[in-house]
Design a protein around this motif. Sequence first.
Motif, short mmCIF file in Angstrom:
data_model
loop_
_atom_site.label_atom_id
_atom_site.label_comp_id
_atom_site.label_asym_id
_atom_site.label_seq_id
_atom_site.Cartn_x
_atom_site.Cartn_y
_atom_site.Cartn_z
N GLY A 11 0.82 -1.21 0.00
CA GLY A 11 0.00 0.00 0.00
C GLY A 11 0.85 1.25 0.00
O GLY A 11 2.01 1.23 0.41
N GLY A 21 11.59 8.15 -3.89
CA GLY A 21 11.76 7.15 -2.82
C GLY A 21 10.63 6.12 -2.90
O GLY A 21 10.85 4.92 -2.91
N ASN A 22 9.39 6.63 -3.00
CA ASN A 22 8.23 5.72 -3.14
C ASN A 22 8.37 4.90 -4.42
O ASN A 22 8.00 3.72 -4.46
CB ASN A 22 6.91 6.51 -3.22
N ALA A 26 9.46 1.13 -3.78
CA ALA A 26 8.25 0.31 -3.78
C ALA A 26 7.64 0.18 -5.18
O ALA A 26 7.81 -0.85 -5.84
CB ALA A 26 7.24 0.90 -2.79
N HIS A 47 -5.22 5.22 6.33
CA HIS A 47 -3.97 5.52 7.05
C HIS A 47 -3.63 7.00 6.98
O HIS A 47 -3.08 7.57 7.93
CB HIS A 47 -2.80 4.72 6.46
N MET A 134 -2.41 -1.53 9.62
CA MET A 134 -1.53 -2.02 8.53
C MET A 134 -1.48 -3.55 8.55
O MET A 134 -1.51 -4.19 7.50
CB MET A 134 -0.14 -1.39 8.70
N ILE A 138 -2.79 -6.34 5.53
CA ILE A 138 -1.96 -7.44 5.02
C ILE A 138 -2.63 -8.80 5.31
O ILE A 138 -2.76 -9.64 4.42
CB ILE A 138 -0.56 -7.38 5.68
N PRO A 147 6.00 -6.27 -0.54
CA PRO A 147 7.11 -5.45 -1.01
C PRO A 147 7.02 -4.02 -0.47
O PRO A 147 6.04 -3.32 -0.70
CB PRO A 147 6.95 -5.47 -2.54
N GLY A 185 17.41 0.58 -3.82
CA GLY A 185 16.27 1.48 -3.64
C GLY A 185 15.53 1.31 -2.35
O GLY A 185 14.47 1.89 -2.15
N MET A 186 16.08 0.50 -1.42
CA MET A 186 15.29 0.23 -0.20
C MET A 186 15.17 1.48 0.67
O MET A 186 14.23 1.61 1.42
CB MET A 186 15.89 -0.92 0.58
N LYS A 187 16.12 2.38 0.55
CA LYS A 187 15.98 3.64 1.27
C LYS A 187 16.68 4.76 0.49
O LYS A 187 17.90 4.84 0.48
CB LYS A 187 16.58 3.53 2.68
N LYS A 197 15.68 10.11 5.48
CA LYS A 197 14.92 9.51 4.38
C LYS A 197 14.29 10.58 3.50
O LYS A 197 13.83 11.61 4.01
CB LYS A 197 13.81 8.64 5.03
N LYS A 200 7.74 12.32 1.42
CA LYS A 200 6.78 13.19 0.73
C LYS A 200 6.30 14.32 1.62
O LYS A 200 5.76 15.30 1.14
CB LYS A 200 5.62 12.39 0.12
P1 TYM Z 1 4.30 5.24 2.49
O1 TYM Z 1 3.05 5.75 1.84
O2 TYM Z 1 5.04 6.14 3.39
O3 TYM Z 1 5.31 4.77 1.36
C1 TYM Z 1 4.93 3.89 0.31
C2 TYM Z 1 6.07 2.93 -0.01
O4 TYM Z 1 7.25 3.69 -0.36
C3 TYM Z 1 8.35 3.25 0.44
N1 TYM Z 1 9.21 4.42 0.67
C4 TYM Z 1 10.53 4.45 0.41
N2 TYM Z 1 11.37 3.54 -0.08
C5 TYM Z 1 12.67 3.89 -0.24
N3 TYM Z 1 13.17 5.12 0.07
C6 TYM Z 1 12.35 6.08 0.56
N4 TYM Z 1 12.81 7.29 0.85
C7 TYM Z 1 10.97 5.77 0.77
N5 TYM Z 1 9.89 6.47 1.23
C8 TYM Z 1 8.83 5.63 1.17
C9 TYM Z 1 7.74 2.74 1.72
O5 TYM Z 1 8.60 1.84 2.38
C10 TYM Z 1 6.48 2.07 1.21
O6 TYM Z 1 6.77 0.77 0.74
N6 TYM Z 1 2.61 2.28 6.14
C11 TYM Z 1 2.85 2.36 4.71
C12 TYM Z 1 1.62 2.16 3.87
C13 TYM Z 1 0.89 0.89 4.17
C14 TYM Z 1 1.29 -0.42 3.77
C15 TYM Z 1 0.26 -1.27 4.23
C16 TYM Z 1 2.40 -0.91 3.10
C17 TYM Z 1 -0.30 0.78 4.82
N7 TYM Z 1 -0.68 -0.52 4.86
C18 TYM Z 1 0.35 -2.65 4.04
C19 TYM Z 1 2.46 -2.30 2.90
C20 TYM Z 1 1.46 -3.15 3.37
C21 TYM Z 1 3.40 3.74 4.42
O7 TYM Z 1 3.24 4.68 5.15
O8 TYM Z 1 4.01 3.84 3.20
#
Ligand code: TYM
Length: 332
Positions: A11, A21-22, A26, A47, A134, A138, A147, A185-187, A197, A200
Amino acid sequence: MLGDKKIIFSGVQPSGNLTIGNYLGAIKNFSAFSEEYKCFYCVVDMHAITVRQVAADLRRRTYETLALYIACGLDPEKNTLFVQSHVPAHAELGWVLDCHTMFGELSRMTQFKDKSAKHADNINAGLFTYPALMAADILLYQTDLVPVGIDQKQHLELSRDIAQRFNGIYGDTFTVPEPYIAKSGMKIMSLAEPLSKMSKSDTNQNAVVYILDGKDDIIRKFKRAVTDSGSEIRMSDDKPGINNLMTIYSCFTGKSFDDIEREFEGKGYGDFKLAVGEVCADALTPVREKFNALMNDKAYLEEIMKKGADEAAYCARKTMSKVKRKLGFVAL
Ligand code: TYM
């Protein structure tokens, strides 16, 4: 499992403009799973309201996030794309899991600590119980794999603990999910403060590259990116700025760090930053064009939302009736 396929759920919150990043952490990785897995990708609007939102903005961003899913390569015929608030079972299971999640566990969540420091005037109960919702997202789909970027790993671990606890008390009910964290790309870090990080919700527009930024903005932001002392382009613990740019370049080009070091040997930071800006802008141009076309067709997006909600609700209902039976809720 659904049929003979394992299940994927992830999500994204429609709480701001989505960043690279997103994208790299992801969304870009999501489409690779479409053939092998049954995939659910959700716009998690429930959320998003843990932080105060302007209703019109939330509504627009919900459409935008769905359009971005598709523009980034998710085929709505092969993936279930839907909006969280369209499937009330998320809230229903969220409550059940609230009652099986410990105060101490939630208190340890670093995202809660960060967000409550940032929004000190609105530390609401939803912000605190966010990880249980969350987990509901899942577990509702009997998800095998989630992922996400590495910032969500702690929430994922809690989801696993909650699933195991519930199964331990009531017998086998939920699949225990595994995180899938792409190595590259994990962070992705902020361009202005490469130790934090990229987010947004950052107020410094130059620190963040948005998926929908135009080419000129992207190049300008990368040109301004904070780099480190020295002049060599190489991965090193004392070069967080260059490490971040190399990660971004590697994600967009598929090149290894060794290859990148060789490519830019003898060149300066200026050349490198321009090259990163260019590969990023080139990769995002088709995404932006597809996004713009989709946003002009709200009826199509609503059709996808409706179809996705029906598919998701069908699967969610099966888990919910099992959960209610196990809990001892009377079925009519
Ligand atoms: P959210 O909306 O903050 O971010 C969405 C996805 O983007 C990834 N992400 C990043 N990856 C690498 N570098 C970054 N700087 C970066 N910023 C964000 C996040 O890891 C995410 O995968 N809690 C979650 C949303 C959620 C969710 C879920 C995810 C709600 N329910 C169930 C998975 C399964 C969130 O706030 O993501």
